[in-house]
Write a protein that holds these residues in place. Structure first.
Motif, PDB file in Angstrom:
ATOM      1  N   PRO A  37      -2.628   4.189 -10.037  1.00  0.00           N
ATOM      2  CA  PRO A  37      -3.015   3.144 -10.986  1.00  0.00           C
ATOM      3  C   PRO A  37      -2.045   1.972 -11.029  1.00  0.00           C
ATOM      4  N   GLY A  38      -0.750   2.235 -10.836  1.00  0.00           N
ATOM      5  CA  GLY A  38       0.221   1.150 -10.873  1.00  0.00           C
ATOM      6  C   GLY A  38       0.101   0.193  -9.707  1.00  0.00           C
ATOM      7  N   GLY A  39      -0.369   0.688  -8.572  1.00  0.00           N
ATOM      8  CA  GLY A  39      -0.485  -0.166  -7.394  1.00  0.00           C
ATOM      9  C   GLY A  39      -1.786  -0.921  -7.300  1.00  0.00           C
ATOM     10  N   ALA A  40      -2.819  -0.455  -8.020  1.00  0.00           N
ATOM     11  CA  ALA A  40      -4.142  -1.049  -7.867  1.00  0.00           C
ATOM     12  C   ALA A  40      -4.190  -2.542  -8.192  1.00  0.00           C
ATOM     13  N   PRO A  41      -3.552  -3.031  -9.281  1.00  0.00           N
ATOM     14  CA  PRO A  41      -3.625  -4.472  -9.550  1.00  0.00           C
ATOM     15  C   PRO A  41      -3.052  -5.312  -8.408  1.00  0.00           C
ATOM     16  N   ALA A  42      -1.976  -4.845  -7.775  1.00  0.00           N
ATOM     17  CA  ALA A  42      -1.412  -5.584  -6.644  1.00  0.00           C
ATOM     18  C   ALA A  42      -2.318  -5.474  -5.421  1.00  0.00           C
ATOM     19  N   ALA A  43      -2.877  -4.290  -5.182  1.00  0.00           N
ATOM     20  CA  ALA A  43      -3.749  -4.109  -4.017  1.00  0.00           C
ATOM     21  C   ALA A  43      -4.940  -5.056  -4.066  1.00  0.00           C
ATOM     22  N   ARG A  44      -5.442  -5.313  -5.271  1.00  0.00           N
ATOM     23  CA  ARG A  44      -6.607  -6.203  -5.409  1.00  0.00           C
ATOM     24  C   ARG A  44      -6.251  -7.665  -5.170  1.00  0.00           C
ATOM     25  N   LEU A  45      -4.967  -7.972  -5.070  1.00  0.00           N
ATOM     26  CA  LEU A  45      -4.539  -9.338  -4.778  1.00  0.00           C
ATOM     27  C   LEU A  45      -4.323  -9.586  -3.288  1.00  0.00           C
ATOM     28  N   LEU A  46      -4.394  -8.539  -2.467  1.00  0.00           N
ATOM     29  CA  LEU A  46      -4.030  -8.670  -1.058  1.00  0.00           C
ATOM     30  C   LEU A  46      -5.195  -9.202  -0.228  1.00  0.00           C
TER      31      LEU A  46
END
Length: 288
Positions: A37-46
């Motif tokens: 869950p912590g990585g998902a917001p950044a992953a959606r920016l890639l």
């Protein structure tokens, strides 16, 4: 070819996986990021991410054939997976899960940094596009002038860091005041759970955006800044991904200097407000 990219180190790890995602996307489609869950917001920016699957590792790090993720990955029949684990953490349990899910090829990297993950991608035959310099990047963020107001500014992000990285709130407030005295507009940022902190640090001097930005708008605020001052690795690397110089307040020996942009490292226990102002001015001088 269907590919998985699996960063295991939260927001920062997902950002650092970005150059590898772009390399994988030269030969694979779709490219799915599997992360916590912590990585998902950044992953959606890639750039070049087609899907994000949020996954909580099972208790003990093991999964059996009835695990919902194992069943899902088997059904979707991925050909290759790249696992990126933070320093000091073994990627082995995740590798075993992916092999149980019948992913044909699995490679893992146990080192931090975009260069290391690019090397792992290259070992599987995924190389960056011509002209891709391997730096951190995010999809173009929105304009955020309605939040920050008109004119240049420096971002101060006082929270969000691991233990030992966060600067004392009073000293951070002193840095905001010193930056304002030096002629800078200051914008203070923070998460929804940091509004009391950002209010204290902002005082009646800075623009307080605590709790007012989602990840995309936060990226927009960072992109438009002259410089970013923070002790948190996630915001520091997100600033780097938008091309903004960073003053990183990190203890001695801390890993991960922001990639691809000018940066100054200051030890939070030793630096003063004057040191922060000097570091910001040094970065601004480098840009001119």
């Amino acid at each position: 070819m269907k590919a998985l990219v699996v960063p295991l180190d939260g927001f920062t790890g997902a950002l650092l996986a970005g150059p590898a995602v772009r390399a994988v996307a030269t030969r694979a489609h779709p490219v799915t990021v599997l992360c916590g869950p912590g990585g998902a917001p950044a992953a959606r920016l890639l750039p070049h991410v087609d899907d994000v699957v949020v996954w909580e590792p099972p208790e003990g790090g093991r999964a059996d054939d009835d695990d919902p993720l194992v069943r899902r990955l088997r059904a979707e029949a991925y050909d290759v997976a790249l696992v990126f684990a933070p320093d000091g953490h073994s990627p082995r349990p995740t590798e075993q899960l992916l092999l149980r899910a019948r992913v044909n090829r699995v490679a893992a990297c146990g080192e931090a940094g975009a260069r290391a993950v690019l090397g792992t991608a290259a070992a599987l035959g995924f190389r960056p596009r011509p002209g891709d310099d391997g730096r951190l990047r995010v999809v173009p963020p929105p304009d955020t002038a309605q939040l920050t107001g008109a004119g240049p500014y420096v971002v101060v992000h006082p929270g969000g860091g691991p233990p030992g990285h966060a600067w004392d709130p009073d000293r951070c407030a002193e840095a905001v005041a010193a930056l304002a005295d030096a002629g800078h507009r200051v914008v203070v940022t923070g998460g929804e759970d940091e509004t009391a902190l950002t209010r204290h640090v902002s005082g009646d001097i800075a623009v307080d955006l605590g709790g007012r930005t989602d990840p995309r708008r936060f990226a927009g605020v960072l992109r438009a800044a002259d410089a970013v001052v923070t002790g948190a690795p996630g915001p520091a690397h997100l600033a780097a991904a938008t091309g903004t110089p960073v003053v990183s307040l990190v203890p001695p020996g801390a890993p991960r200097r922001p990639d691809g942009v000018p940066s100054v490292l200051l030890a939070p226990d030793d630096c003063t407000a004057r040191d922060v102002v000097g570091a910001v001015h040094r970065l601004l001088d480098e840009r001119t």
